[in-house]
Design an enzyme around this catalytic site. Structure first.
Site, mmCIF file in Angstrom:
data_model
loop_
_atom_site.group_PDB
_atom_site.id
_atom_site.type_symbol
_atom_site.label_atom_id
_atom_site.label_comp_id
_atom_site.label_asym_id
_atom_site.label_seq_id
_atom_site.Cartn_x
_atom_site.Cartn_y
_atom_site.Cartn_z
ATOM 1 C CE LYS A 157 6.314 -0.587 2.111
ATOM 2 N NZ LYS A 157 5.646 0.368 2.957
ATOM 3 C CE LYS A 159 1.425 -14.099 4.735
ATOM 4 N NZ LYS A 159 0.400 -13.097 4.883
ATOM 5 C CE LYS A 195 -1.165 -9.348 -5.449
ATOM 6 N NZ LYS A 195 -2.084 -10.037 -4.536
#
Ligand code: TRP
Length: 330
Positions: free
Chosen positions: A196, A111, A193
């Protein structure tokens, strides 16, 4: 009885990836262990967000968990920010967590590499997670594989704190992950995977018609061009996997035979899956609709959950402060 703790971010409506990968397992575990399940909104605010969005998503997540079968009479279900001891213990744990351990967390590196300015909260995310778990002195943490490294860090934190403040009889257990059988749910694209942010999900509360629309377009065995070609279930990442999750063993055996023998086309197979998914998901959707129409009732359940959690949390923080030479809150 052993204690379990798990947390889920308030991403709004659950999808079947969250459900199969985590929540369904929690529902089964709530009768085997003293269980704490938490909507981790303090973890969620690390990324920029809109206030109303976060409130709505937190509430929706709670509705999804309750509708899935987490029962406030059999487990403790609550929202993280309603139990301030989480952040209190996180600060304490920051003082026994080596910086190097945080810097080598793969989720952090991932990240951080994609952000121009990295906030300290992103680095300290796993310290708060350790606090979540250890505040309840939980020994078992039902999570997916992606959380294994965070759990390792929780054990380092427990060990370091114990060795400094309770060397003779370790106060904190070293929590172990308990991985779900369905570890990684592949999305409708048959590749990534289910997530959302990728948009390859089926929502847990979607109607039978919406589910069918999603399934119809899902990628199957890419080498099977025509219905008359023999298929290979193992190459059908999405539909076959969902059959194994939602359909009875006889149906799964039927799928394997009819796919390999080219007796069913992919649409036939999807129709069969649809029927089993709808059977399992309809009661959940109906419960969710009931809960959504009574928001103050859900809020009251969460308040009661937070009170139950807080009683345990205050006991832990009190004992921790005693052992560290810090006066307790008054
Ligand atoms: N990091 C977890 C996730 O992204 C969420 C989480 C926060 C959690 N605190 C936790 C999971 C404590 C298990 C235990 O899925």
């Amino acid at each position: 009885m052993s204690r379990i703790f798990s947390g889920i971010q308030p991403s709004g409506e659950l999808h079947i990836g969250n459900y199969l990968g985590a929540v369904k397992n929690w529902v089964a575990l709530q009768d085997q262990f003293e269980s704490f399940f938490c909507v981790v909104n303090y973890h969620a605010i690390i990324a920029p967000y809109a206030r109303e969005e976060l409130e709505r998503r937190t509430h929706e997540m709670a509705v999804g968990l309750l509708a899935s079968g987490l029962d406030p009479a059999r487990c403790t279900i609550f929202v993280q920010s309603q139990v301030p001891e989480h952040t209190e213990l996180a600060w304490i744990f920051n003082t026994v967590t080596p910086l190097g351990e945080l810097e080598r967390q793969t989720q952090y590196k991932d990240k951080a590499s994609r952000q121009e300015q990295v906030m300290a909260g992103l680095l300290n995310y796993p310290v708060l997670q350790a606090a979540d778990i250890l505040l309840y002195r939980a020994d078992i943490v039902p999570v997916g594989e992606d959380q294994v490294q965070h759990l390792e860090l929780s054990r380092v934190v427990a060990r370091n704190w114990n060795s400094r403040f309770s060397p003779a009889t370790p106060y904190f257990p070293e929590p172990q992950p308990r991985l779900t059988a369905t570890r990684r749910i592949v999305g409708l694209d048959g590749q990534a995977k289910m997530s959302k942010s990728i948009g390859n999900t089926v929502g847990l509360l979607e109607t039978p018609e919406q589910i069918w629309d999603k399934l119809r377009g899902a990628v199957t065995d890419p080498t099977r061009q025509r219905k008359t070609d023999a298929g290979e279930p193992e190459r059908c990442a999405t539909i076959y996997q969902l059959h194994r999750a939602f359909s009875p063993a006889e149906t799964v055996a039927e799928v394997e035979e009819n796919c390999r023998g080219a007796k069913w086309g992919c649409i036939d197979c999807k129709k069969s899956l649809h029927q089993h998914m709808v059977a399992e998901l309809t009661p959940i959707r109906e419960r969710a609709a009931e809960l959504a129409s009574a928001p103050s009732q859900v809020t009251a359940l969460l308040d009661a959950g937070a009170q139950k959690a807080r009683a345990v949390a205050q006991e832990t923080i009190g004992a921790v402060k005693d052992l560290m030479g810090l006066p307790r809150a008054v």
